[in-house]
Design a protein around this motif. Structure first.
Motif, short mmCIF file in Angstrom:
data_model
loop_
_atom_site.label_atom_id
_atom_site.label_comp_id
_atom_site.label_asym_id
_atom_site.label_seq_id
_atom_site.Cartn_x
_atom_site.Cartn_y
_atom_site.Cartn_z
N THR A 68 1.84 4.58 4.49
CA THR A 68 0.82 3.91 5.31
C THR A 68 1.34 2.88 6.18
OG1 THR A 68 -1.14 2.29 4.63
CG2 THR A 68 0.48 2.44 3.21
N ASN A 69 1.14 3.09 7.46
CA ASN A 69 1.68 2.23 8.52
C ASN A 69 0.60 1.34 9.20
OD1 ASN A 69 2.84 1.16 10.37
ND2 ASN A 69 3.50 2.92 11.49
N LEU A 70 0.40 0.20 8.88
CA LEU A 70 -0.62 -0.74 9.57
C LEU A 70 -0.29 -0.97 10.98
CD1 LEU A 70 -0.87 -3.57 6.86
CD2 LEU A 70 -2.24 -1.50 7.10
N GLY A 71 0.59 -0.55 11.72
CA GLY A 71 0.93 -0.95 13.03
C GLY A 71 1.33 -2.38 13.21
N VAL A 72 1.08 -2.76 14.45
CA VAL A 72 1.52 -4.07 14.83
C VAL A 72 0.38 -5.28 14.07
CG1 VAL A 72 1.90 -5.61 16.65
CG2 VAL A 72 2.40 -3.35 16.89
N ALA A 73 0.81 -6.16 13.32
CA ALA A 73 0.14 -7.13 12.80
C ALA A 73 0.17 -8.44 13.64
CB ALA A 73 0.52 -7.26 11.62
N HIS A 74 -0.88 -8.97 13.76
CA HIS A 74 -0.91 -10.45 14.53
C HIS A 74 -1.23 -11.23 13.46
CE1 HIS A 74 -0.56 -8.19 18.42
NE2 HIS A 74 -1.52 -7.54 17.98
N ALA A 75 -0.27 -12.33 13.57
CA ALA A 75 -0.51 -13.65 12.76
C ALA A 75 -0.19 -14.77 13.10
CB ALA A 75 0.46 -13.44 11.28
N SER A 80 1.46 -18.28 14.32
CA SER A 80 3.01 -18.63 14.47
C SER A 80 3.73 -19.08 13.26
CB SER A 80 3.08 -19.46 15.78
OG SER A 80 2.34 -20.72 15.51
N ALA A 81 3.06 -19.56 12.48
CA ALA A 81 3.75 -20.20 11.28
C ALA A 81 4.16 -19.36 10.34
CB ALA A 81 2.83 -21.26 10.55
N VAL A 82 3.54 -18.08 10.70
CA VAL A 82 3.81 -16.88 9.40
C VAL A 82 5.31 -16.44 9.98
CG1 VAL A 82 3.19 -14.76 8.81
CG2 VAL A 82 1.55 -16.27 9.16
N ARG A 83 6.37 -16.29 8.98
CA ARG A 83 7.76 -16.16 9.52
C ARG A 83 7.97 -14.59 9.51
NH1 ARG A 83 12.01 -19.67 6.50
NH2 ARG A 83 13.35 -18.35 7.63
N ALA A 84 7.03 -13.96 8.45
CA ALA A 84 7.40 -12.59 8.19
C ALA A 84 6.31 -11.92 7.45
CB ALA A 84 8.81 -12.11 7.45
N LEU A 85 6.08 -10.62 7.90
CA LEU A 85 4.83 -10.13 7.13
C LEU A 85 5.34 -8.68 6.42
CD1 LEU A 85 1.63 -10.21 9.12
CD2 LEU A 85 2.12 -11.11 7.13
N TRP A 86 5.35 -8.24 5.05
CA TRP A 86 5.75 -7.19 4.45
C TRP A 86 4.50 -6.37 3.97
CZ3 TRP A 86 11.01 -5.79 4.59
CH2 TRP A 86 12.02 -6.97 5.29
N GLY A 87 4.73 -5.33 3.60
CA GLY A 87 3.83 -4.43 3.10
C GLY A 87 2.87 -3.37 3.77
N PRO A 88 1.92 -2.77 3.49
CA PRO A 88 1.18 -3.02 2.29
C PRO A 88 1.83 -2.33 1.06
CG PRO A 88 0.21 -1.21 3.48
CD PRO A 88 1.48 -1.76 4.29
N THR A 89 1.60 -2.88 0.00
CA THR A 89 2.07 -2.34 -1.11
C THR A 89 0.92 -1.89 -2.32
OG1 THR A 89 2.12 -4.45 -2.36
CG2 THR A 89 3.92 -3.90 -1.48
N MET A 90 1.17 -0.64 -3.05
CA MET A 90 -0.03 -0.05 -3.73
C MET A 90 0.53 0.70 -4.92
SD MET A 90 -3.01 2.43 -2.62
CE MET A 90 -1.89 4.06 -2.66
N THR A 91 0.12 0.50 -6.03
CA THR A 91 0.68 1.44 -7.04
C THR A 91 -0.76 1.96 -7.90
OG1 THR A 91 1.93 1.54 -8.96
CG2 THR A 91 0.72 -0.61 -8.57
N HIS A 96 5.81 -6.80 12.82
CA HIS A 96 5.32 -8.03 13.11
C HIS A 96 6.50 -9.02 13.62
CE1 HIS A 96 5.36 -12.59 11.59
NE2 HIS A 96 4.47 -12.29 12.32
N ALA A 97 6.14 -9.69 14.69
CA ALA A 97 7.04 -10.17 15.60
C ALA A 97 8.17 -9.25 15.89
CB ALA A 97 7.87 -11.40 14.53
N ASP A 98 7.77 -8.15 16.56
CA ASP A 98 8.56 -7.17 17.14
C ASP A 98 9.48 -6.29 15.96
OD1 ASP A 98 7.21 -7.59 19.63
OD2 ASP A 98 8.84 -9.06 19.92
N ALA A 99 9.63 -6.75 14.66
CA ALA A 99 10.19 -6.07 13.82
C ALA A 99 9.50 -5.07 12.84
CB ALA A 99 11.20 -7.07 12.94
N LEU A 100 10.16 -3.79 12.62
CA LEU A 100 9.59 -2.91 11.58
C LEU A 100 9.96 -3.28 10.29
CD1 LEU A 100 8.36 0.54 12.35
CD2 LEU A 100 9.67 0.02 10.46
#
Length: 229
Positions: free
Chosen positions: A167-174, A176-187, A201-205
């Motif tokens: 499940t690929n969320l694509g590019v996430a915009h957040a 500037s205070a957000v340093r990194a985004l991870w996920g999504p997670t599901m079980t 996020h921030a150009d890093a996958l």
């Protein structure tokens, strides 16, 4: 008289390990395993550009390298990947917070004569076909009316039967205070499920692999194969 040539005993062709029928794992309260991996901004940009040159997408590339990694880990040439499809973009729906998606199964068969980019292009073809039929798929799912919990469970297992879900969320915009985004997670309680959540996020996958039973190091293997594209 000439002597008849001896026939050598034929060696049976290797048998591909069968996919186990989907089932529910016990409700033991055990936490899932979580692995993560990150592709830096430069390599993310290179991956995106290479996918475009091959008429594909990052999602198709993810499917291909994940299929190779899982094929090596499970010794199965054919790998089935469940890929959600966002109905909002596929059908031009309004962008709201409602969860609107369907899914398709991308089946990829690895072999010595098929390159990774062969698999990427095949995954892209299957994803394009699925997006074109997304409306019909969604209507078919909506028409299902399970009579009881057992039928609902069977429908869920049928819809989630795969070796891996990406499940690929694509590019996430957040902010500037957000340093990194991870996920999504599901079980869920589906036995042997593997959920690979991807977000840029921030150009890093970044990838997060969630599972109860999976080969250790799978996320790192997928990342390494992707870096070699």
């Amino acid at each position: 008289m000439p002597r008849a040539a001896r026939r050598r005993p034929a060696h049976p062709a290797p048998v591909e390990p069968q996919h186990a029928a989907p089932s529910i794992r016990p409700f033991d309260g055990g936490p899932p395993h979580v692995e993560s991996a990150r592709l830096g901004p430069e390599r993310t940009a290179q991956l995106r550009a290479a996918a475009r040159r091959n008429g594909a997408t990052v999602q198709a590339a993810l499917c291909a390298v994940a299929a190779e990694a899982l094929s090596t880990a499970t010794r199965r040439p054919t790998i089935r990947i469940n890929a959600p499809i966002d109905l909002r973009s596929a059908l031009g729906l309004e962008d709201d917070v409602v969860n609107r998606f369907t899914a398709t199964t991308v089946a990829l068969t690895t072999s010595p004569d098929r390159t990774t980019w062969d698999l990427v292009r095949e995954a892209a073809r299957q994803l394009r076909t699925a997006r074109r039929s997304a409306r019909d798929t969604a209507l078919a799912l909506a028409s299902m009316q399970p009579a009881d919990a057992l039928e609902a469970e069977a429908a869920m297992l049928s819809a989630t039967s795969s070796d891996l879900e990406i499940t690929n969320l694509g590019v996430a915009h957040a902010p500037s205070a957000v340093r990194a985004l991870w996920g999504p997670t599901m079980t869920t309680q589906v036995r042997d499920e593997r959920i690979l959540g991807v977000v840029t996020h921030a150009d890093a996958l970044r990838m997060t692999l969630t599972s109860h039973d999976h080969p250790a190091g799978l996320a790192a293997d997928i990342l390494g194969r992707r870096e070699r594209l």
